[in-house]
Design a protein around this motif. Structure first.
Motif, PDB file in Angstrom:
ATOM      1  N   THR A  16      35.104  22.205  42.366  1.00 19.76           N
ATOM      2  CA  THR A  16      36.407  21.748  42.714  1.00 19.76           C
ATOM      3  C   THR A  16      37.476  21.901  41.799  1.00 19.76           C
ATOM      4  O   THR A  16      37.294  22.408  40.696  1.00 19.76           O
ATOM      5  CB  THR A  16      36.040  20.209  43.133  1.00 19.76           C
ATOM      6  N   ASP A  17      38.594  21.461  42.080  1.00 14.90           N
ATOM      7  CA  ASP A  17      39.841  21.502  41.241  1.00 14.90           C
ATOM      8  C   ASP A  17      39.581  20.723  39.936  1.00 14.90           C
ATOM      9  O   ASP A  17      39.929  20.948  38.898  1.00 14.90           O
ATOM     10  CB  ASP A  17      41.250  20.845  41.797  1.00 14.90           C
ATOM     11  N   THR A  18      38.556  19.634  40.002  1.00 16.22           N
ATOM     12  CA  THR A  18      38.350  18.787  38.911  1.00 16.22           C
ATOM     13  C   THR A  18      37.063  18.996  38.471  1.00 16.22           C
ATOM     14  O   THR A  18      36.757  18.621  37.201  1.00 16.22           O
ATOM     15  CB  THR A  18      38.577  17.208  39.372  1.00 16.22           C
ATOM     16  N   GLU A  19      36.101  19.804  39.150  1.00 17.40           N
ATOM     17  CA  GLU A  19      34.589  19.917  38.685  1.00 17.40           C
ATOM     18  C   GLU A  19      34.499  21.400  38.337  1.00 17.40           C
ATOM     19  O   GLU A  19      34.201  22.146  39.373  1.00 17.40           O
ATOM     20  CB  GLU A  19      33.577  19.123  39.613  1.00 17.40           C
ATOM     21  N   LYS A  20      34.745  21.749  37.186  1.00 24.19           N
ATOM     22  CA  LYS A  20      34.690  23.271  36.996  1.00 24.19           C
ATOM     23  C   LYS A  20      33.538  23.786  36.029  1.00 24.19           C
ATOM     24  O   LYS A  20      33.244  24.801  35.626  1.00 24.19           O
ATOM     25  CB  LYS A  20      36.034  23.783  36.376  1.00 24.19           C
ATOM     26  N   GLU A  96      36.975  29.324  36.053  1.00 22.35           N
ATOM     27  CA  GLU A  96      38.423  28.933  35.683  1.00 22.35           C
ATOM     28  C   GLU A  96      39.103  28.825  37.058  1.00 22.35           C
ATOM     29  O   GLU A  96      40.366  29.328  37.194  1.00 22.35           O
ATOM     30  CB  GLU A  96      38.974  30.177  35.071  1.00 22.35           C
ATOM     31  N   LEU A  97      38.417  28.231  38.060  1.00 23.50           N
ATOM     32  CA  LEU A  97      39.061  27.935  39.400  1.00 23.50           C
ATOM     33  C   LEU A  97      40.396  27.399  39.070  1.00 23.50           C
ATOM     34  O   LEU A  97      40.739  26.203  38.647  1.00 23.50           O
ATOM     35  CB  LEU A  97      37.977  26.869  40.010  1.00 23.50           C
ATOM     36  N   SER A  98      41.586  27.790  39.852  1.00 24.95           N
ATOM     37  CA  SER A  98      42.844  27.057  39.852  1.00 24.95           C
ATOM     38  C   SER A  98      43.588  27.936  40.963  1.00 24.95           C
ATOM     39  O   SER A  98      43.310  28.850  41.374  1.00 24.95           O
ATOM     40  CB  SER A  98      43.286  27.519  38.267  1.00 24.95           C
ATOM     41  N   LYS A  99      44.686  27.185  41.418  1.00 27.13           N
ATOM     42  CA  LYS A  99      45.501  27.681  42.506  1.00 27.13           C
ATOM     43  C   LYS A  99      46.036  29.178  42.002  1.00 27.13           C
ATOM     44  O   LYS A  99      46.487  29.859  42.815  1.00 27.13           O
ATOM     45  CB  LYS A  99      46.587  26.795  42.886  1.00 27.13           C
ATOM     46  N   ASP A 100      46.324  29.194  40.583  1.00 24.46           N
ATOM     47  CA  ASP A 100      46.905  30.336  40.093  1.00 24.46           C
ATOM     48  C   ASP A 100      45.983  31.732  40.407  1.00 24.46           C
ATOM     49  O   ASP A 100      46.486  32.721  40.333  1.00 24.46           O
ATOM     50  CB  ASP A 100      47.237  30.311  38.706  1.00 24.46           C
ATOM     51  N   ALA A 102      43.609  31.840  42.853  1.00 21.15           N
ATOM     52  CA  ALA A 102      43.040  31.942  44.173  1.00 21.15           C
ATOM     53  C   ALA A 102      44.080  32.457  45.020  1.00 21.15           C
ATOM     54  O   ALA A 102      45.218  31.821  45.332  1.00 21.15           O
ATOM     55  CB  ALA A 102      42.418  30.386  44.548  1.00 21.15           C
TER      56      ALA A 102
END
Length: 119
Positions: A16-20, A96-100, A102
């Motif tokens: 998730t956005d907070t669990e990487k 490194e999941l992020s909106k940038d 994805a």
């Protein structure tokens, strides 16, 4: 007596956005092997350790007991020799999941296949 074992493999990992950074146990119990034999568990990724959504992808890594495994298929993640009755590994997943990074909205996924063999 026949060779036998019980393997517990993680069912899923959801970033998730907070669990990487996520840890999951891999366990083998009640192992009975013939003398000289070895139980091996290896892993393969359907998408070469990338989560995909259409043509868009996000990298992730899998570490085994704090050691990064190469991003290629059929990597041993646990090896247990005859005479050992159990074994375990901590699988650590990170991204490194992020909106940038994805490019598309929606769900990104990969499928890992764990293969157990006795050699």
């Amino acid at each position: 007596m026949t060779e036998s074992y019980v393997v517990t493999i993680p069912a899923s990992v959801s970033f998730t956005d907070t669990e990487k950074n996520i840890d999951r146990p891999l366990q083998v119990e009640n192992i009975v092997l013939n003398e000289g034999r070895t139980l091996k568990i290896n892993v393969s990724s359907l998408n070469n350790f990338k989560m995909k959504n259409g043509d868009s992808e996000i990298d992730y890594k899998m570490m085994v007991n704090a050691t990064e495994i190469p991003e290629k298929n059929n990597q041993d993640v646990l090896v247990i020799k005859a005479g050992e009755h159990s074994g375990w590994a901590i699988l650590h997943f990170l991204t490194e999941l992020s909106k940038d990074n994805a490019l598309l909205a929606g769900r990104y996924s990969d499928t890992l296949t764990f293969t157990v063999s006795i050699v």
